[in-house]
Design an enzyme around this catalytic site. Structure first.
Site, short mmCIF file in Angstrom:
data_model
loop_
_atom_site.label_atom_id
_atom_site.label_comp_id
_atom_site.label_asym_id
_atom_site.label_seq_id
_atom_site.Cartn_x
_atom_site.Cartn_y
_atom_site.Cartn_z
N GLU A 15 46.17 40.72 30.33
CA GLU A 15 47.25 40.23 29.72
C GLU A 15 47.53 40.94 28.21
O GLU A 15 46.70 41.55 27.86
CB GLU A 15 47.07 38.69 29.16
CG GLU A 15 46.39 37.92 30.54
CD GLU A 15 47.40 37.25 31.25
OE1 GLU A 15 48.44 37.05 30.98
OE2 GLU A 15 47.25 36.95 32.65
N GLY B 99 48.60 46.41 34.68
CA GLY B 99 48.80 44.94 34.97
C GLY B 99 47.61 44.19 34.90
O GLY B 99 47.72 43.17 35.56
N GLY C 273 45.31 38.84 42.42
CA GLY C 273 46.28 39.27 43.11
C GLY C 273 47.09 38.29 43.69
O GLY C 273 46.50 37.09 44.25
N LYS D 70 34.61 29.75 35.65
CA LYS D 70 33.98 30.46 37.00
C LYS D 70 32.50 30.01 37.21
O LYS D 70 32.17 29.22 38.33
CB LYS D 70 34.51 31.69 37.43
CG LYS D 70 35.82 31.83 37.37
CD LYS D 70 36.36 33.25 37.55
CE LYS D 70 37.81 33.50 37.55
NZ LYS D 70 38.25 34.95 37.40
#
Lengths: 350, 350
Positions: B211, B208, B324, B226
């Site tokens: 993607e 997980g 998360g 970022k």
């Protein structure tokens, strides 16, 4: 914008570095900070006392030569008059950075107490007053509407206490593990590279990382005070110095160090504390063989680090310098920033 | 004490986690935060719209089953009416956590613009609106006396932007290097352990971390956004996405990875920026072979980290989760804490 009057108690490396910073960039209010700093008093065992409520030029104070004193200046004296300066000068903030006995906390503890009782904010780099009298001094500060700040007592200027109170708010910190002494970490690194402990200590002394008597660094008592300060602040504990179990690296076997290296990890002197389900806190200092993928295993040389264990973010680790005169002077500045935050939050904008 | 009305735009994993946190601990004002949170609107592509200025019970909203919608509730509808909710609900703070196109920034950019123009604070986890329209939105926020906050766009809840604005104040940040994408870092770690890139990517997908289409993670475009956000915030730049030179790890040779490991170091995908003496900023994303003692060499798996280079402290490094749902929901909470700080500093105590 606000200009704070500050008194520098002790004019050694750290407070001299702060005076240099004030001279170079912080005497006038800046947009970044929103305030300026004016030195109104300096005391020092060697140099005596200089108090001038109109402001002391940092450059002039810094230029006093070894063996000289402040007697020639208006408001200056060769006598060391800490109590009067702390109680009677116009300082808003007393910056305490003397050499202090870690067992009694003196003379720093008296300096802190006088300042708080006189309604002056305190920033100190000394662990002793915090570890020994933290609850008393926090209460005194509350009673007098001022702040008692001590960021520099843990990781010099690397944010540790303030990381938690500023940037980890809303999290429940359940424990921490840290490398909180650069000297012992340097020694362990050199031992990992094959040196004997004696040779590693000698190298640390030559590089200025270790004192002539390295007992507090190697024996763990320096780390223990930092663990106690962190545990009380970050975990809400009320530990005394005796509540931290301490094992240093002074008797560490070189073979154990090699073994950890061969396994891909490292032995580190870890200061740690955990809050148990019943609210009690276990706090310790001891050498620990860390696996190579542990967040603290790769912290090298004189660098310090703390891994905070949290409920919502898991582990967050900060690393940076743990000593140094400019680095520790930045901790004093961070304390003054926090004092200013508190003043502004209380509605005292000006 | 203050209770803020909030609107949740998008009710996927992150905003659901925030709703859970509100339900469990933050609905009533707490001493730790000094404020409470009341959800007054939720919109979601699948679930429709629910607006109730008296407050929505998070537990009820969270219990709506897959395939259901909000139509049955007073103030609920199966239609998705973001614009009306953002403009007309009683929300003080709009929490924007939709899925957003990184090239256009939509629909998040419109959500942010509507909210700021309506005088509502914004917290978003989306990189697109910040990277593409940061200066416009900061100006809009200033013009309307509100805050535009986006901690979650960089390291999820691990403080990065707020570390600098809160706990590194007064320092001059001269540059930074970071591991800003957990997927690519995990893949590189598995390659270091001997896997082929294809196998490492497959494992990341199974866990997980990646993607189905891992292009943005491996190709560096996620990191580039970022880097741009950090460079503009932390170094005072005005970079556009095109100003970041990008090289991903998609074509990285397994032999190069092994070679770095054999030398005691590691190849990492590093996002970095440096401010030059003339004020210009060099910003890049590229795989870099780090020596073993580099602060970022040992950052493992999905952990992220940023090493900030500063004038007074040297290098300060923070590491923690970079993704998360709960971790990112904490970033939203950190934004709301900053919004509350700003309100209290402006004198709006209540």
């Amino acid at each position: 914008m606000q200009t704070y009057n500050i008194a520098l108690i002790g004019f050694g490396g750290v407070n001299r570095a702060l005076a240099e910073l004030i001279q170079e960039r912080f005497s006038e209010p800046t947009e970044a900070l929103g305030f300026g700093l004016r030195i109104v008093a300096i005391t020092d065992l060697q140099l005596g006392t200089w108090q001038n409520d109109d402001g002391i030029d940092p450059a002039v104070a810094l230029a006093v030569e070894r063996g000289g004193n402040f007697a020639a200046f208006p408001g200056g004296s060769a006598d060391v008059d800490n109590e009067r300066v702390i109680k009677e000068s116009s300082a808003d903030i007393v910056v305490e950075a003397t050499f202090t006995n870690p067992t009694t906390g003196e003379p720093a503890a008296s300096h802190v107490r006088w300042a708080l009782e006189a309604g002056k904010h305190v920033s100190t780099t000394n662990k002793g007053p915090v570890a020994l009298f933290g609850p008393e001094f926090r209460q005194l500060a509350d009673d007098h509407g001022v702040r008692f700040e001590y960021e520099g007592s843990v990781l010099s200027g690397t944010p540790s206490l303030k990381l938690v109170t500023q940037s980890l708010r809303g999290l429940n910190i359940t424990g921490f593990e840290g490398i909180l002494n650069g000297t012992s970490n340097f020694v362990l690194g050199q031992m990992a590279a094959g040196l004997s402990m004696a040779d590693a200590v000698r190298e640390a002394q030559e590089l200025g990382y270790a004192e002539a008597d390295p007992t507090a660094d190697l024996g763990g008592s320096d780390v223990a005070l930092k663990v106690q300060i962190l545990a009380n602040d970050v975990l809400g504990g009320s530990l005394t110095p005796a509540d931290v179990s301490v094992q240093g690296i002074q008797d560490l076997d070189a073979a154990a160090v090699s073994e950890a290296v061969a396994a891909g990890g490292a032995i580190k002197l870890i200061g740690a504390a955990t809050r148990n389900a019943d609210g009690s806190i276990d706090a310790s200092v001891r050498p620990v063989a860390l696996a190579g993928d542990h967040a603290l295993a790769s912290i090298q040389g004189a660098t310090n680090a703390i891994a905070f264990h949290t409920d919502l973010l898991g582990t967050v680790t900060i690393s940076g310098p743990g000593a140094g005169r400019i680095e520790t002077a930045y901790a004093l500045l961070a304390d003054i920033i926090a004092i200013d935050d508190a003043r502004r939050l209380a509605g005292g904008t000006s």
